[in-house]
Design a protein around this motif. Structure first.
Motif, PDB file in Angstrom:
ATOM      1  N   THR A 120       0.832  -1.208   0.000  1.00 18.71           N
ATOM      2  CA  THR A 120       0.000   0.000   0.000  1.00 18.71           C
ATOM      3  C   THR A 120       0.865   1.255   0.000  1.00 18.71           C
ATOM      4  OG1 THR A 120      -1.713  -1.197   1.218  1.00 18.71           O
ATOM      5  CG2 THR A 120      -1.873   1.205   1.189  1.00 18.71           C
ATOM      6  N   SER A 121       1.911   1.270   0.801  1.00 24.54           N
ATOM      7  CA  SER A 121       2.795   2.430   0.855  1.00 24.54           C
ATOM      8  C   SER A 121       3.431   2.697  -0.507  1.00 24.54           C
ATOM      9  CB  SER A 121       3.874   2.212   1.919  1.00 24.54           C
ATOM     10  OG  SER A 121       4.731   3.320   1.967  1.00 24.54           O
ATOM     11  N   THR A 122       3.902   1.642  -1.167  1.00 23.10           N
ATOM     12  CA  THR A 122       4.517   1.815  -2.482  1.00 23.10           C
ATOM     13  C   THR A 122       3.499   2.316  -3.493  1.00 23.10           C
ATOM     14  OG1 THR A 122       6.092   0.057  -1.991  1.00 23.10           O
ATOM     15  CG2 THR A 122       5.832   0.666  -4.303  1.00 23.10           C
ATOM     16  N   LEU A 123       2.308   1.721  -3.487  1.00 21.15           N
ATOM     17  CA  LEU A 123       1.282   2.145  -4.440  1.00 21.15           C
ATOM     18  C   LEU A 123       0.855   3.596  -4.207  1.00 21.15           C
ATOM     19  CD1 LEU A 123      -0.932  -1.073  -4.558  1.00 21.15           C
ATOM     20  CD2 LEU A 123       0.559  -0.200  -6.376  1.00 21.15           C
ATOM     21  N   CYS A 124       0.886   4.036  -2.955  1.00 24.36           N
ATOM     22  CA  CYS A 124       0.482   5.412  -2.635  1.00 24.36           C
ATOM     23  C   CYS A 124       1.564   6.451  -2.946  1.00 24.36           C
ATOM     24  CB  CYS A 124       0.111   5.529  -1.152  1.00 24.36           C
ATOM     25  SG  CYS A 124      -1.464   4.780  -0.729  1.00 24.36           S
ATOM     26  N   HIS A 125       2.838   6.069  -2.830  1.00 25.41           N
ATOM     27  CA  HIS A 125       3.909   7.068  -2.885  1.00 25.41           C
ATOM     28  C   HIS A 125       4.845   6.981  -4.085  1.00 25.41           C
ATOM     29  CE1 HIS A 125       2.791   6.821   1.450  1.00 25.41           C
ATOM     30  NE2 HIS A 125       2.678   8.110   1.227  1.00 25.41           N
ATOM     31  N   PHE A 126       4.751   5.933  -4.862  1.00 27.15           N
ATOM     32  CA  PHE A 126       5.650   5.780  -6.006  1.00 27.15           C
ATOM     33  C   PHE A 126       4.882   6.155  -7.272  1.00 27.15           C
ATOM     34  CE2 PHE A 126       8.481   3.536  -8.955  1.00 27.15           C
ATOM     35  CZ  PHE A 126       9.707   3.885  -8.427  1.00 27.15           C
ATOM     36  N   PRO A 127       5.436   6.999  -8.147  1.00 25.72           N
ATOM     37  CA  PRO A 127       4.702   7.509  -9.316  1.00 25.72           C
ATOM     38  C   PRO A 127       4.593   6.474 -10.436  1.00 25.72           C
ATOM     39  CG  PRO A 127       6.938   8.309  -9.361  1.00 25.72           C
ATOM     40  CD  PRO A 127       6.787   7.524  -8.075  1.00 25.72           C
ATOM     41  N   LEU A 128       3.847   5.410 -10.202  1.00 25.22           N
ATOM     42  CA  LEU A 128       3.808   4.293 -11.144  1.00 25.22           C
ATOM     43  C   LEU A 128       3.172   4.623 -12.492  1.00 25.22           C
ATOM     44  CD1 LEU A 128       2.923   1.469  -8.647  1.00 25.22           C
ATOM     45  CD2 LEU A 128       5.074   1.785  -9.866  1.00 25.22           C
ATOM     46  N   GLU A 129       2.179   5.465 -12.515  1.00 23.13           N
ATOM     47  CA  GLU A 129       1.481   5.746 -13.767  1.00 23.13           C
ATOM     48  C   GLU A 129       2.200   6.775 -14.634  1.00 23.13           C
ATOM     49  OE1 GLU A 129      -1.553   4.876 -15.646  1.00 23.13           O
ATOM     50  OE2 GLU A 129      -0.909   3.112 -14.582  1.00 23.13           O
ATOM     51  N   SER A 130       3.238   7.395 -14.122  1.00 22.58           N
ATOM     52  CA  SER A 130       3.888   8.461 -14.882  1.00 22.58           C
ATOM     53  C   SER A 130       5.367   8.175 -15.107  1.00 22.58           C
ATOM     54  CB  SER A 130       3.714   9.788 -14.143  1.00 22.58           C
ATOM     55  OG  SER A 130       4.283   9.696 -12.844  1.00 22.58           O
ATOM     56  N   MET A 131       5.686   6.928 -15.411  1.00 19.15           N
ATOM     57  CA  MET A 131       7.095   6.547 -15.557  1.00 19.15           C
ATOM     58  C   MET A 131       7.551   6.429 -17.007  1.00 19.15           C
ATOM     59  SD  MET A 131       7.755   3.929 -12.447  1.00 19.15           S
ATOM     60  CE  MET A 131       9.511   3.957 -12.826  1.00 19.15           C
ATOM     61  N   THR A 132       6.748   6.869 -17.950  1.00 22.23           N
ATOM     62  CA  THR A 132       7.136   6.787 -19.355  1.00 22.23           C
ATOM     63  C   THR A 132       8.470   7.474 -19.594  1.00 22.23           C
ATOM     64  OG1 THR A 132       4.823   6.693 -20.018  1.00 22.23           O
ATOM     65  CG2 THR A 132       6.401   7.336 -21.707  1.00 22.23           C
ATOM     66  N   ALA A 133       8.672   8.635 -19.004  1.00 22.01           N
ATOM     67  CA  ALA A 133       9.934   9.368 -19.191  1.00 22.01           C
ATOM     68  C   ALA A 133      11.115   8.583 -18.620  1.00 22.01           C
ATOM     69  CB  ALA A 133       9.850  10.740 -18.532  1.00 22.01           C
ATOM     70  N   GLN A 134      10.926   7.914 -17.477  1.00 21.49           N
ATOM     71  CA  GLN A 134      12.016   7.120 -16.891  1.00 21.49           C
ATOM     72  C   GLN A 134      12.370   5.936 -17.782  1.00 21.49           C
ATOM     73  OE1 GLN A 134       9.527   8.476 -15.181  1.00 21.49           O
ATOM     74  NE2 GLN A 134      10.061   8.842 -13.069  1.00 21.49           N
ATOM     75  N   TYR A 135      11.360   5.269 -18.344  1.00 22.28           N
ATOM     76  CA  TYR A 135      11.625   4.155 -19.268  1.00 22.28           C
ATOM     77  C   TYR A 135      12.399   4.669 -20.476  1.00 22.28           C
ATOM     78  CZ  TYR A 135       8.817   0.403 -17.172  1.00 22.28           C
ATOM     79  OH  TYR A 135       8.342  -0.584 -16.357  1.00 22.28           O
ATOM     80  N   LYS A 136      11.936   5.779 -21.064  1.00 17.71           N
ATOM     81  CA  LYS A 136      12.590   6.333 -22.250  1.00 17.71           C
ATOM     82  C   LYS A 136      14.014   6.784 -21.940  1.00 17.71           C
ATOM     83  CE  LYS A 136      11.880   9.061 -26.316  1.00 17.71           C
ATOM     84  NZ  LYS A 136      12.482   8.039 -27.128  1.00 17.71           N
ATOM     85  N   ALA A 137      14.235   7.357 -20.764  1.00 15.68           N
ATOM     86  CA  ALA A 137      15.575   7.827 -20.393  1.00 15.68           C
ATOM     87  C   ALA A 137      16.584   6.683 -20.350  1.00 15.68           C
ATOM     88  CB  ALA A 137      15.528   8.541 -19.046  1.00 15.68           C
ATOM     89  N   LEU A 138      16.129   5.499 -20.011  1.00 21.09           N
ATOM     90  CA  LEU A 138      17.048   4.357 -19.960  1.00 21.09           C
ATOM     91  C   LEU A 138      17.622   4.035 -21.339  1.00 21.09           C
ATOM     92  CD1 LEU A 138      15.274   1.916 -17.470  1.00 21.09           C
ATOM     93  CD2 LEU A 138      17.087   3.578 -17.011  1.00 21.09           C
ATOM     94  N   SER A 139      16.871   4.310 -22.400  1.00 13.22           N
ATOM     95  CA  SER A 139      17.373   4.011 -23.747  1.00 13.22           C
ATOM     96  C   SER A 139      18.552   4.894 -24.117  1.00 13.22           C
ATOM     97  CB  SER A 139      16.259   4.161 -24.788  1.00 13.22           C
ATOM     98  OG  SER A 139      15.896   5.515 -24.933  1.00 13.22           O
ATOM     99  N   SER A 140      18.714   6.041 -23.450  1.00 13.66           N
ATOM    100  CA  SER A 140      19.845   6.928 -23.754  1.00 13.66           C
ATOM    101  C   SER A 140      21.114   6.535 -23.001  1.00 13.66           C
ATOM    102  CB  SER A 140      19.472   8.379 -23.444  1.00 13.66           C
ATOM    103  OG  SER A 140      19.284   8.534 -22.054  1.00 13.66           O
ATOM    104  N   ILE A 141      21.005   5.597 -22.075  1.00 11.84           N
ATOM    105  CA  ILE A 141      22.188   5.111 -21.346  1.00 11.84           C
ATOM    106  C   ILE A 141      22.772   3.972 -22.173  1.00 11.84           C
ATOM    107  CG2 ILE A 141      23.074   4.181 -19.174  1.00 11.84           C
ATOM    108  CD1 ILE A 141      20.471   5.290 -17.856  1.00 11.84           C
TER     109      ILE A 141
END
Length: 194
Positions: free
Chosen positions: A106-127
């Motif tokens: 519950t804590s993770t679901l409440c505090h981690f930005p799971l629905e808005s991680m598209t930018a983080q996924y895309k950023a990994l492709s530049s590494i």
């Protein structure tokens, strides 16, 4: 004296996949390889209940997670391949193993930005030094297989992909296939080692 920590291979399954994406994006110099198994964090990957949890007071959110996990429909939708995995165990079985299960989830679901991680996924492709393995079950009801396509696009060309005739809990239901994929991925030389 400055100590440089060794790079690690980070493995994340489901919710842990989203956490692994966040960690690798924030600390790219610490991650050598990334393994994501049915990772969350892509648009459409979160059930409606999980999306509303951050707006609830924590005790109410915790009660909602407990109620969901005990409901027959909540458990039934995660049944795959005729196997019983950690997402289909009765809540008493899960909490007997770790009494903090509902609270931490519950804590993770409440505090981690799971629905808005598209930018983080895309950023990994530049590494360019980061190699990624993505595994997904074709029969995944918890995190549908169709989300693997945008994940592969976002992660870029250094992402290897393995699809299995499996549900969401691939490491539990198909451990030998997961191990075979991991061994192949981890023993292959990286291009920068030539």
């Amino acid at each position: 004296v400055e100590i440089t920590p060794p790079k690690v291979t980070l493995v994340g399954v489901s919710l842990g996949g989203a956490v692994a994406v966040g960690f690798a994006g924030r600390y790219p110099t610490l991650v050598n390889r990334l393994v994501l198994i049915s990772p969350l964090g892509l648009p459409g990957s979160m059930p409606a209940l999980a999306k509303c949890l951050p707006s609830l007071p924590f005790p109410l959110a915790l009660a909602a997670v407990r109620l969901y996990s005990t409901s027959h429909n909540g458990l039934k939708e995660h049944l795959q391949d005729g196997h019983k995995d950690s997402t289909t165990q009765q809540p008493s079985e899960v909490t007997d193993q770790n009494p903090a299960t509902h609270t931490s989830l519950t804590s993770t679901l409440c505090h981690f930005p799971l629905e808005s991680m598209t930018a983080q996924y895309k950023a990994l492709s530049s590494i360019t030094s980061l190699k990624t393995l993505l595994m997904w079950g074709k029969n995944d009801a918890a995190n549908p297989f169709h989300l693997s396509a945008p994940a592969r696009l976002l992660l870029g060309k250094q992402c290897q992909f393995i699809s299995l005739d499996a549900g969401h809990a691939i490491p539990v239901t198909h451990p030998e296939k997961v191990v075979a994929g991991l061994v192949s991925f981890l023993t292959e030389p990286k291009e920068d080692q030539f």
